[in-house]
Design a protein around this motif. Structure first.
Motif, mmCIF file in Angstrom:
data_model
loop_
_atom_site.group_PDB
_atom_site.id
_atom_site.type_symbol
_atom_site.label_atom_id
_atom_site.label_comp_id
_atom_site.label_asym_id
_atom_site.label_seq_id
_atom_site.Cartn_x
_atom_site.Cartn_y
_atom_site.Cartn_z
ATOM 1 N N PRO A 63 0.851 -1.328 0.032
ATOM 2 C CA PRO A 63 -0.030 -0.024 0.153
ATOM 3 C C PRO A 63 0.954 1.430 0.152
ATOM 4 C CG PRO A 63 -0.883 -1.592 1.542
ATOM 5 C CD PRO A 63 0.626 -2.108 0.909
ATOM 6 N N TRP A 64 2.000 1.357 0.697
ATOM 7 C CA TRP A 64 2.893 2.628 0.744
ATOM 8 C C TRP A 64 3.237 2.966 -0.580
ATOM 9 C CZ3 TRP A 64 8.002 3.312 -0.178
ATOM 10 C CH2 TRP A 64 8.760 1.984 -0.330
ATOM 11 N N VAL A 65 3.880 1.898 -1.304
ATOM 12 C CA VAL A 65 4.164 2.339 -2.582
ATOM 13 C C VAL A 65 3.139 2.838 -3.607
ATOM 14 C CG1 VAL A 65 5.496 1.431 -4.884
ATOM 15 C CG2 VAL A 65 6.168 0.425 -2.616
ATOM 16 N N ASN A 66 1.920 2.053 -3.421
ATOM 17 C CA ASN A 66 0.850 2.416 -4.277
ATOM 18 C C ASN A 66 0.404 3.833 -4.032
ATOM 19 O OD1 ASN A 66 -1.029 1.299 -6.516
ATOM 20 N ND2 ASN A 66 -2.446 2.327 -5.157
ATOM 21 N N ASN A 67 0.311 4.168 -2.601
ATOM 22 C CA ASN A 67 -0.333 5.275 -2.421
ATOM 23 C C ASN A 67 0.734 6.731 -2.692
ATOM 24 O OD1 ASN A 67 -2.883 4.417 -1.146
ATOM 25 N ND2 ASN A 67 -1.783 4.001 0.817
ATOM 26 N N GLN A 94 2.897 -1.391 -11.193
ATOM 27 C CA GLN A 94 3.761 -2.603 -11.623
ATOM 28 C C GLN A 94 5.095 -2.460 -11.710
ATOM 29 O OE1 GLN A 94 2.459 -4.241 -15.459
ATOM 30 N NE2 GLN A 94 4.325 -3.314 -16.240
ATOM 31 N N LEU A 95 5.769 -3.219 -11.192
ATOM 32 C CA LEU A 95 7.382 -3.007 -11.414
ATOM 33 C C LEU A 95 7.972 -3.485 -12.575
ATOM 34 C CD1 LEU A 95 9.940 -2.664 -8.630
ATOM 35 C CD2 LEU A 95 10.531 -4.117 -10.471
ATOM 36 N N LYS A 192 2.451 3.161 -13.236
ATOM 37 C CA LYS A 192 0.890 3.205 -12.678
ATOM 38 C C LYS A 192 0.232 4.011 -13.734
ATOM 39 C CE LYS A 192 -1.784 4.250 -8.586
ATOM 40 N NZ LYS A 192 -2.180 2.735 -8.550
ATOM 41 N N TRP A 193 -1.241 3.644 -13.617
ATOM 42 C CA TRP A 193 -1.840 4.121 -14.285
ATOM 43 C C TRP A 193 -3.143 4.662 -13.684
ATOM 44 C CZ3 TRP A 193 -0.307 -1.138 -15.070
ATOM 45 C CH2 TRP A 193 0.555 -1.136 -16.185
#
Length: 201
Positions: A63-67, A94-95, A192-193
């Motif tokens: 979650p921290w990366v996505n946020n 996505q990495l 990310k999209w």
């Protein structure tokens, strides 16, 4: 407010190297898969192209990366694009891992992140993000290039994104772009999209 809209918004070197390394270290503990292309992807000449990339990927569930990445997309939208975005976040980060050796160079040829086919999930993508995780001294090649229209001439010009570690660029998902072959070493990036409830017209 400036009424001109830039096709991209860039934050050069904004993520500290320590944070970039943490994302990589956390992700490298998980399995990578071969990147695929959504059926119906339209290539450069509006022809279906099913073999336009050679890259290893995994989805990031932290979650921290996505946020973190979501925050930069929303900030860029507020300062520049002003698109109507969905309240819900529809896709995880996505990495992407591109490696290069004498016998194999990974790449992503010219493509768009948005597809003009209603049945494809990417039909409602509006903004794309790429975050450079790797120190550019650790690999060769791997340039992210955007193909932009020059308004005065209507000609298409190439814009090469800074390879400085921690650089984030947010751009319109309809923009054609590519990652040139990595000929030596390994390049990692987060992509990310972000969607709208209705597609761009």
């Amino acid at each position: 407010m400036n009424q001109a809209i830039s096709p991209y918004w860039i934050y050069e070197g904004i993520i500290p190297p320590k944070v970039c390394d943490e994302i990589v270290n956390e992700s490298d503990e998980k399995k990578y898969n071969s990147g695929s292309v959504e059926v119906g992807t339209i290539g450069e000449d509006n022809e279906v192209d099913f073999d336009i990339r050679n890259v290893s990927i995994q989805f990031i569930n932290s979650p921290w990366v996505n946020n973190l990445m979501r925050g930069f997309i929303l900030s860029a939208n507020e300062h520049n694009f002003l698109y109507d975005l969905s309240e819900s976040d529809k896709e995880p980060c996505q990495l992407s891992r591109y490696s290069g050796t004498k016998n194999n160079s990974q790449y992503y040829n010219i493509h768009k992140d948005w597809i003009n086919i209603r049945t494809c999930k990417s039909h409602t993508r509006k903004l794309s993000l790429s975050c450079q995780l790797t120190n550019p001294n650790d690999y060769e090649g791997g340039d992210l290039i955007l193909y932009l229209e020059d308004p005065p001439t209507s000609k298409i010009v190439e814009y090469t994104v800074s390879k400085k570690q921690g650089t984030i660029i947010v751009f319109d998902s309809r923009i054609r772009h590519k990652v040139t072959p990595v000929t030596l070493g390994t390049r990692r990036s987060v992509v990310k999209w972000y969607h709208g409830d209705k597609p761009l017209r």
